[in-house]
Design an enzyme around this catalytic site. Sequence first.
Site, PDB file in Angstrom:
ATOM      1  CD1 TRP A  86      45.137  47.098  30.524  1.00 26.11           C
ATOM      2  CD2 TRP A  86      46.289  47.294  28.610  1.00 26.11           C
ATOM      3  NE1 TRP A  86      44.831  48.323  29.974  1.00 26.11           N
ATOM      4  CE2 TRP A  86      45.527  48.469  28.800  1.00 26.11           C
ATOM      5  CE3 TRP A  86      47.091  47.201  27.469  1.00 26.11           C
ATOM      6  CZ2 TRP A  86      45.554  49.533  27.899  1.00 26.11           C
ATOM      7  CZ3 TRP A  86      47.126  48.246  26.560  1.00 26.11           C
ATOM      8  CH2 TRP A  86      46.363  49.411  26.776  1.00 26.11           C
ATOM      9  CE  LYS A  87      45.331  40.440  36.224  1.00 29.11           C
ATOM     10  NZ  LYS A  87      44.600  39.635  37.182  1.00 29.11           N
ATOM     11  N   GLY A 117      39.853  38.860  39.963  1.00 31.42           N
ATOM     12  CA  GLY A 117      39.061  38.399  38.834  1.00 31.42           C
ATOM     13  C   GLY A 117      37.828  37.596  39.227  1.00 31.42           C
TER      14      GLY A 117
HETATM   15  O1  LIG Z   1      46.682  43.051  38.860  1.00 31.50           O
HETATM   16  C1  LIG Z   1      45.469  43.135  39.020  1.00 31.50           C
HETATM   17  C2  LIG Z   1      44.773  42.183  39.824  1.00 31.50           C
HETATM   18  O2  LIG Z   1      45.178  40.887  39.572  1.00 31.50           O
HETATM   19  C3  LIG Z   1      43.306  42.389  39.953  1.00 31.50           C
HETATM   20  O3  LIG Z   1      42.589  41.884  38.856  1.00 31.50           O
HETATM   21  P1  LIG Z   1      41.012  42.175  38.785  1.00 31.50           P
HETATM   22  O4  LIG Z   1      40.856  43.655  38.926  1.00 31.50           O
HETATM   23  O5  LIG Z   1      40.602  41.669  37.432  1.00 31.50           O
HETATM   24  O6  LIG Z   1      40.397  41.439  39.922  1.00 31.50           O
END
Ligand SMILES: O=C[C@H](O)COP(=O)(O)O
Length: 250
Positions: free
Chosen positions: A10-11, A172
Amino acid sequence: MRKPIIAGNWKMFKTVSEAAAFFADVKGKAEIDGVEAVICAPFTTLPALVEAAKGTTIAIGAQNLHFEDNGAFTGEISGVMLKDLGVQYVIIGHSERRAYFAESDEIVNKKVHAAFKHGLTPIVCVGEKLEEREADQTKDVCKVQTEAAFQGISAAQAVQVVIAYEPIWAIGTGKSSTSADAEDVIAYIRSVVAGLYDAATAEAVRIQYGGSVKPNNVAEYLGQPNIDGALVGGASLEAASFIQLVEGAK
Ligand SMILES: O=C[C@H](O)COP(=O)(O)O
């Protein structure tokens, strides 16, 4: 036989109430036989998520930990604290941590040791920058990062590690690696693990692809012989999408 693993990262998104609402929506639906589902969430949401996940098959993970157990490290969270909460997984060495928080290969390795010390399963991220890809250094970069991360890790521990291969230029951006390219690099990473240990250990390690994975492409990645799952950022934030990602890994 390696069990597919879909991990949402989820960051820096979601409050406690948003996390609780998400979990209520995915409970039961993102629980699919033969697929492991993990939610790696911000520290503040972990107690509520761990509580909500009790009695379900969904595992909860953190996105980072400090390598020391405790001490004067303002703002940091240790493996002791995560274990105390009931967290099961921890992402280590995500490219955003390496780029914005100066995490070196040595720090990543210390964090992998710290995770094992406290019974947490590490999801270790490796992957190349765009300029490294363009210079044909992808495999070299992944080899260096993988070998560093596993330094001093026993074979018994190594089989528990989840590696996430994330080409940085694909994170992303909507520019995902082709499944064939991802398979090629991931098969190579598996051979690096074989070189560090042996063929049986390498066969047991699960390796995910990450970088713009969506419900509409997850099955293609998982269809590759060496790709055992996905580490997903943006598409893991909506409950419906997360459920589709787990379903797509069947
Ligand atoms: O940890 C996940 C990755 O950084 C991928 O992110 P994303 O699916 O938004 O490209």
